[in-house]
Design a protein around this motif. Structure first.
Motif, short mmCIF file in Angstrom:
data_model
loop_
_atom_site.label_atom_id
_atom_site.label_comp_id
_atom_site.label_asym_id
_atom_site.label_seq_id
_atom_site.Cartn_x
_atom_site.Cartn_y
_atom_site.Cartn_z
N GLN A 221 19.36 14.72 51.58
CA GLN A 221 18.37 15.23 50.52
C GLN A 221 17.77 13.94 49.80
O GLN A 221 17.28 14.03 48.91
N SER A 278 23.24 20.18 48.03
CA SER A 278 22.75 20.87 46.62
C SER A 278 22.85 19.68 45.50
O SER A 278 21.71 19.40 44.81
N LYS A 281 20.51 16.56 46.30
CA LYS A 281 19.06 17.14 45.93
C LYS A 281 18.58 17.16 44.38
O LYS A 281 17.67 16.63 44.00
N ASN A 285 15.74 14.87 42.59
CA ASN A 285 14.61 15.16 41.87
C ASN A 285 14.95 14.82 40.28
O ASN A 285 14.13 14.87 39.66
N ASN A 292 8.28 15.04 44.85
CA ASN A 292 7.84 15.80 45.60
C ASN A 292 8.14 15.80 47.03
O ASN A 292 7.57 16.40 48.04
N TRP A 293 9.13 14.94 47.31
CA TRP A 293 9.70 14.75 48.55
C TRP A 293 10.54 15.90 49.16
O TRP A 293 11.39 16.49 48.41
N GLN A 294 10.24 16.41 50.33
CA GLN A 294 11.33 17.33 51.11
C GLN A 294 11.53 16.74 52.49
O GLN A 294 10.75 16.37 53.03
#
Length: 304
Positions: A221, A278, A281, A285, A292-294
């Motif tokens: 993540q 989770s 991540k 953020n 905006n990285w995924q």
């Protein structure tokens, strides 16, 4: 004036430091909401090393380390190297008696083959090789010597239990090792700050911790171009991971550990692993807003 025993002094200093800690109330609310409904016990400790702000959820509760214990083992071994009791460049001779059954790389060696001490340490951290890890634990002087070092570093609950005299009851309860989320995060912070044993030792350990093969959980993540020092651990009823992220807006460290999980599966959707991903991540953020990285589409196919 009568001096306090060393263990009481360490406890006093720990509580004093905790009282002065700056809290991140917004992130704390987010984390408390994240863990609601988890089927098991979970502990989390997060610290922004730039601002000093902390969030914890049962951060001082004791949890199984599983393979996270390999960070203290590494520290114990490098303590021997720093004292010139071991040579980092020395060649060791593998013996079949060292084998810990599993899929380990070292366990595939032939009896009598040689390997450098530094490579054995690399296998312990990078591929979490258990045969290498138990060999390193022995070379470090055993669990008792490693535990003594942890105590000297002010880590009161981080202990090796397996193959360590007097720790059988703890091993029955926690397995190979035990720690708290705060202490494991603190240990990585000491390494990052070059204050564990000495700067050269800290740097060597840190370089090992940034080369991790098993990167499908918390590491998945975080963008692959961001350096992270980490170690994960897993047994049937427990999942854990500790990371120190060298993020663009400032380093942050976190540790999450579970125990008594109802979900004991070994599939990617294990409840503990889902929670770890989770949290990772969420923290990325939160500390790096607007990135905006995924993860790239299809990365799930390449899970280690």
């Amino acid at each position: 004036m009568k001096k306090l025993p060393i263990f009481l002094l360490l406890i006093s200093l720990t509580f004093s430091a905790a009282a002065q800690t700056k809290k991140d109330k917004k992130l704390s609310k987010m984390i408390h909401e994240l863990v609601q409904g988890f089927n098991g016990e979970v502990g989390i400790y997060v610290k922004n090393l730039k601002t000093g702000k902390v969030v914890e959820y049962k951060g001082d509760s004791i949890f199984p380390t599983a393979s996270m214990i390999k960070v203290p083992i590494t520290a114990g071994l490098m303590n021997k190297v720093a004292k010139n009791e071991l040579d980092y460049q020395s060649k060791l001779t593998y013996k079949d008696s060292l084998l810990y059954a599993g899929e380990d790389i070292l366990g595939s060696f032939k009896d009598g083959e040689q390997i450098a001490l530094g490579k054995v340490m690399m296998l312990m951290i990078t591929t979490s090789d258990n045969t290498a890890s138990l060999w390193c634990q022995s070379l470090a002087g055993g669990g008792a010597a490693i535990n003594e070092l942890m105590a000297q570093e002010g880590l009161l609950n981080t202990r090796v239990n397996s193959r360590t005299p007097g720790r059988s009851a703890n091993q029955l309860k926690y397995g190979w090792g035990q720690t708290t989320p705060r202490e494991m995060a603190t240990l990585l912070t000491k390494i990052r700050n070059s204050t564990l044993i000495n700067p050269a030792v800290s740097e060597r350990i840190y370089r090992n911790l940034i080369r991790i093969y098993y990167d499908s959980q918390a590491l998945s993540q975080i963008p692959p171009y961001v350096q992270v020092a980490s170690k994960s651990g897993a047994v049937d009823e427990s999942r854990s991971e500790v990371l120190l992220v060298n993020a663009p807006h400032g380093d942050y460290v976190f540790c999450i550990a579970t125990k008594n999980q109802r979900d004991m599966s070994w599939e990617p959707n294990n409840e503990g692993w889902v929670l770890i991903r989770s949290l990772s991540k969420m923290l990325w953020n939160y500390f790096e807003p607007g990135s905006n990285w995924q993860p790239a589409a299809g990365m799930e196919s390449y899970r280690n």
